[in-house]
Design a protein around this motif. Structure first.
Motif, PDB file in Angstrom:
ATOM      1  N   VAL A 169       5.589   3.044 -10.701  1.00 31.34           N
ATOM      2  CA  VAL A 169       6.401   4.064 -10.044  1.00 31.34           C
ATOM      3  C   VAL A 169       5.513   5.162  -9.444  1.00 31.34           C
ATOM      4  N   ARG A 170       6.114   5.974  -8.599  1.00 30.02           N
ATOM      5  CA  ARG A 170       5.357   7.011  -7.883  1.00 30.02           C
ATOM      6  C   ARG A 170       4.586   7.928  -8.830  1.00 30.02           C
ATOM      7  N   ARG A 171       5.211   8.386  -9.898  1.00 32.28           N
ATOM      8  CA  ARG A 171       4.597   9.348 -10.815  1.00 32.28           C
ATOM      9  C   ARG A 171       3.333   8.822 -11.483  1.00 32.28           C
ATOM     10  N   LEU A 172       3.256   7.524 -11.697  1.00 35.89           N
ATOM     11  CA  LEU A 172       2.150   6.955 -12.467  1.00 35.89           C
ATOM     12  C   LEU A 172       1.065   6.306 -11.609  1.00 35.89           C
ATOM     13  N   GLN A 173       1.170   6.390 -10.294  1.00 36.87           N
ATOM     14  CA  GLN A 173       0.217   5.710  -9.421  1.00 36.87           C
ATOM     15  C   GLN A 173      -1.234   6.108  -9.684  1.00 36.87           C
ATOM     16  N   GLY A 174      -1.511   7.396  -9.754  1.00 38.57           N
ATOM     17  CA  GLY A 174      -2.887   7.863  -9.926  1.00 38.57           C
ATOM     18  C   GLY A 174      -3.507   7.415 -11.232  1.00 38.57           C
ATOM     19  N   LYS A 175      -2.709   7.357 -12.266  1.00 38.23           N
ATOM     20  CA  LYS A 175      -3.181   6.964 -13.592  1.00 38.23           C
ATOM     21  C   LYS A 175      -3.412   5.455 -13.675  1.00 38.23           C
ATOM     22  N   VAL A 176      -2.517   4.690 -13.096  1.00 38.74           N
ATOM     23  CA  VAL A 176      -2.545   3.233 -13.227  1.00 38.74           C
ATOM     24  C   VAL A 176      -3.373   2.571 -12.130  1.00 38.74           C
ATOM     25  N   ARG A 177      -3.212   3.030 -10.879  1.00 35.78           N
ATOM     26  CA  ARG A 177      -3.830   2.363  -9.729  1.00 35.78           C
ATOM     27  C   ARG A 177      -4.862   3.290  -9.081  1.00 35.78           C
ATOM     28  N   ARG A 178      -5.991   3.421  -9.693  1.00 34.63           N
ATOM     29  CA  ARG A 178      -7.024   4.317  -9.169  1.00 34.63           C
ATOM     30  C   ARG A 178      -7.505   3.817  -7.815  1.00 34.63           C
ATOM     31  N   GLY A 179      -7.426   4.680  -6.814  1.00 40.75           N
ATOM     32  CA  GLY A 179      -7.856   4.298  -5.475  1.00 40.75           C
ATOM     33  C   GLY A 179      -6.723   3.835  -4.585  1.00 40.75           C
ATOM     34  N   ALA A 180      -5.543   3.622  -5.162  1.00 42.76           N
ATOM     35  CA  ALA A 180      -4.389   3.192  -4.382  1.00 42.76           C
ATOM     36  C   ALA A 180      -3.376   4.333  -4.302  1.00 42.76           C
ATOM     37  N   LYS A 181      -2.443   4.208  -3.363  1.00 42.82           N
ATOM     38  CA  LYS A 181      -1.428   5.233  -3.170  1.00 42.82           C
ATOM     39  C   LYS A 181      -0.065   4.586  -2.954  1.00 42.82           C
ATOM     40  N   TYR A 182       0.957   5.236  -3.474  1.00 37.88           N
ATOM     41  CA  TYR A 182       2.328   4.733  -3.397  1.00 37.88           C
ATOM     42  C   TYR A 182       2.779   4.548  -1.948  1.00 37.88           C
ATOM     43  N   GLU A 183       2.663   5.597  -1.151  1.00 36.90           N
ATOM     44  CA  GLU A 183       3.121   5.530   0.239  1.00 36.90           C
ATOM     45  C   GLU A 183       2.296   4.532   1.041  1.00 36.90           C
ATOM     46  N   ARG A 184       1.026   4.416   0.738  1.00 40.84           N
ATOM     47  CA  ARG A 184       0.174   3.464   1.447  1.00 40.84           C
ATOM     48  C   ARG A 184       0.644   2.032   1.196  1.00 40.84           C
ATOM     49  N   SER A 185       0.987   1.733  -0.048  1.00 38.14           N
ATOM     50  CA  SER A 185       1.464   0.395  -0.353  1.00 38.14           C
ATOM     51  C   SER A 185       2.771   0.092   0.376  1.00 38.14           C
ATOM     52  N   LEU A 186       3.664   1.061   0.422  1.00 41.24           N
ATOM     53  CA  LEU A 186       4.900   0.875   1.177  1.00 41.24           C
ATOM     54  C   LEU A 186       4.596   0.625   2.656  1.00 41.24           C
ATOM     55  N   SER A 187       3.608   1.354   3.180  1.00 39.90           N
ATOM     56  CA  SER A 187       3.282   1.219   4.605  1.00 39.90           C
ATOM     57  C   SER A 187       2.729  -0.164   4.935  1.00 39.90           C
ATOM     58  N   VAL A 188       1.972  -0.752   4.002  1.00 37.43           N
ATOM     59  CA  VAL A 188       1.421  -2.095   4.232  1.00 37.43           C
ATOM     60  C   VAL A 188       2.549  -3.102   4.419  1.00 37.43           C
ATOM     61  N   LEU A 189       3.534  -3.063   3.538  1.00 33.21           N
ATOM     62  CA  LEU A 189       4.653  -3.996   3.619  1.00 33.21           C
ATOM     63  C   LEU A 189       5.507  -3.729   4.860  1.00 33.21           C
ATOM     64  N   ALA A 190       5.647  -2.457   5.214  1.00 34.58           N
ATOM     65  CA  ALA A 190       6.400  -2.114   6.428  1.00 34.58           C
ATOM     66  C   ALA A 190       5.687  -2.635   7.668  1.00 34.58           C
ATOM     67  N   MET A 191       4.359  -2.531   7.699  1.00 29.16           N
ATOM     68  CA  MET A 191       3.582  -3.029   8.835  1.00 29.16           C
ATOM     69  C   MET A 191       3.805  -4.523   9.045  1.00 29.16           C
ATOM     70  N   VAL A 192       3.813  -5.270   7.943  1.00 30.00           N
ATOM     71  CA  VAL A 192       3.980  -6.725   8.037  1.00 30.00           C
ATOM     72  C   VAL A 192       5.280  -7.060   8.755  1.00 30.00           C
ATOM     73  N   LYS A 193       6.347  -6.389   8.394  1.00 33.65           N
ATOM     74  CA  LYS A 193       7.645  -6.631   9.017  1.00 33.65           C
ATOM     75  C   LYS A 193       7.632  -6.241  10.498  1.00 33.65           C
ATOM     76  N   GLU A 194       6.903  -5.191  10.835  1.00 35.20           N
ATOM     77  CA  GLU A 194       6.791  -4.775  12.232  1.00 35.20           C
ATOM     78  C   GLU A 194       6.010  -5.809  13.044  1.00 35.20           C
TER      79      GLU A 194
END
Length: 288
Positions: A169-194
């Motif tokens: 979830v958004r709140r835990l991104q920094g703790k769990v996924r070091r180097g990754a970002k919540y909005e960035r991951s959403l943008s990757v999937l959105a790009m694919v559909k575009e």
């Protein structure tokens, strides 16, 4: 929860055991070619079951990641391997020997490479299709730091499914996924559909880090809003004492509830269970 308590896995978290000879056959094919699977490098709890069915998720570009996420077993912390120029052919050969009609390709994060490894996905897909033209290929990519050119490179190679895990979830991104970002991951999937709306987009959530049902529901809604139609939800299992501790073991009934929420939101394909992982029964989850 203490480390001692955490090691006492509930009964529903005991993985199925495949037949030794069938498991050995897959491992032999992989090891003889010097290639890798996330099944082994990530110590997936389902690898015995999947190997017994002659399925595997191939890990491209070596077993060493340039990031250091708090949950992942994959090797990290030192220089990644040099790329193997023959890797695509070796993976294609393994796919042929295993007689696979549905293949999952993933990779470690390779932030050290100019294209972050996007071309390696494409080369491997092309090599597989030379020998098995009708094979369906699913990709599970890193976030490519949100670089549209990298995402486009892979998407234009026409995988049947493009998977990128948001993990938590958004709140835990920094703790769990070091180097990754919540909005960035959403943008990757959105790009694919575009880029190609025909490609199925898929993501995965890993529970047990202290998230709430409300937070998980919000994340599912965010994924669905950008066109993601397939979702996996599984239990986080601590690989070692150097990794984040498990905050909660979700019950089978709770996984059923999460799956029901995802279906109510509108996801076409949902797999929710303690031992579910990104590529578990992928060919069923991602069928059109």
């Amino acid at each position: 929860m203490s480390a001692k308590e955490e090691l006492r896995l509930p009964s529903w978290l005991r993985p199925q055991i495949g037949k030794a000879d069938e498991i050995s056959e897959v491992q032999q094919i992989i090891k003889q070619r010097g290639i890798h699977t996330i099944c082994e490098e990530g110590r997936c709890p389902n690898r015995a079951e999947c190997y017994s069915q002659k399925t595997a998720t191939f890990l491209l570009m070596g077993p060493t990641c340039t990031r250091a996420c708090g949950f992942c077993q994959v090797d990290k912390g030192h220089k990644p391997m040099r790329l193997d120029p023959d890797e695509a052919r070796k993976v294609a050969e393994a796919v042929n020997l295993l007689g696979l009609d549905y293949v999952v390709l993933t990779s470690v994060a390779r932030d050290d490479l100019a294209d972050q490894g996007a071309s390696c996905f494409v080369d491997t897909m092309q090599e597989i299709r030379r020998s098995r033209p009708n094979v369906k290929i699913e990709v599970l990519t890193p976030d490519f730091r949100g670089d549209r050119h990298c995402v486009e490179t892979v998407a234009l190679a026409a995988p049947v499914c493009y998977n990128h895990n948001i993990e938590t979830v958004r709140r835990l991104q920094g703790k769990v996924r070091r180097g990754a970002k919540y909005e960035r991951s959403l943008s990757v999937l959105a790009m694919v559909k575009e880029i190609d709306s025909r490609i199925i987009t898929k993501s995965g959530l890993m529970v047990g880090h202290g998230e709430t049902v409300e937070e998980l529901t919000e994340t599912m809604q965010d994924l669905y809003a950008i066109g993601c139609s397939s979702l996996t939800i599984g239990q986080y299992l601590r690989p070692s004492l150097d990794h984040l501790p498990v905050q909660k073991y979700w019950t089978p009934e709770e996984f059923d509830e999460l799956g029901a929420i995802a279906k109510q939101i509108g996801f076409a394909h949902v797999r929710s269970g303690a031992l579910v992982r990104s590529s578990y029964h992928a060919s069923h989850l991602s069928q059109k």
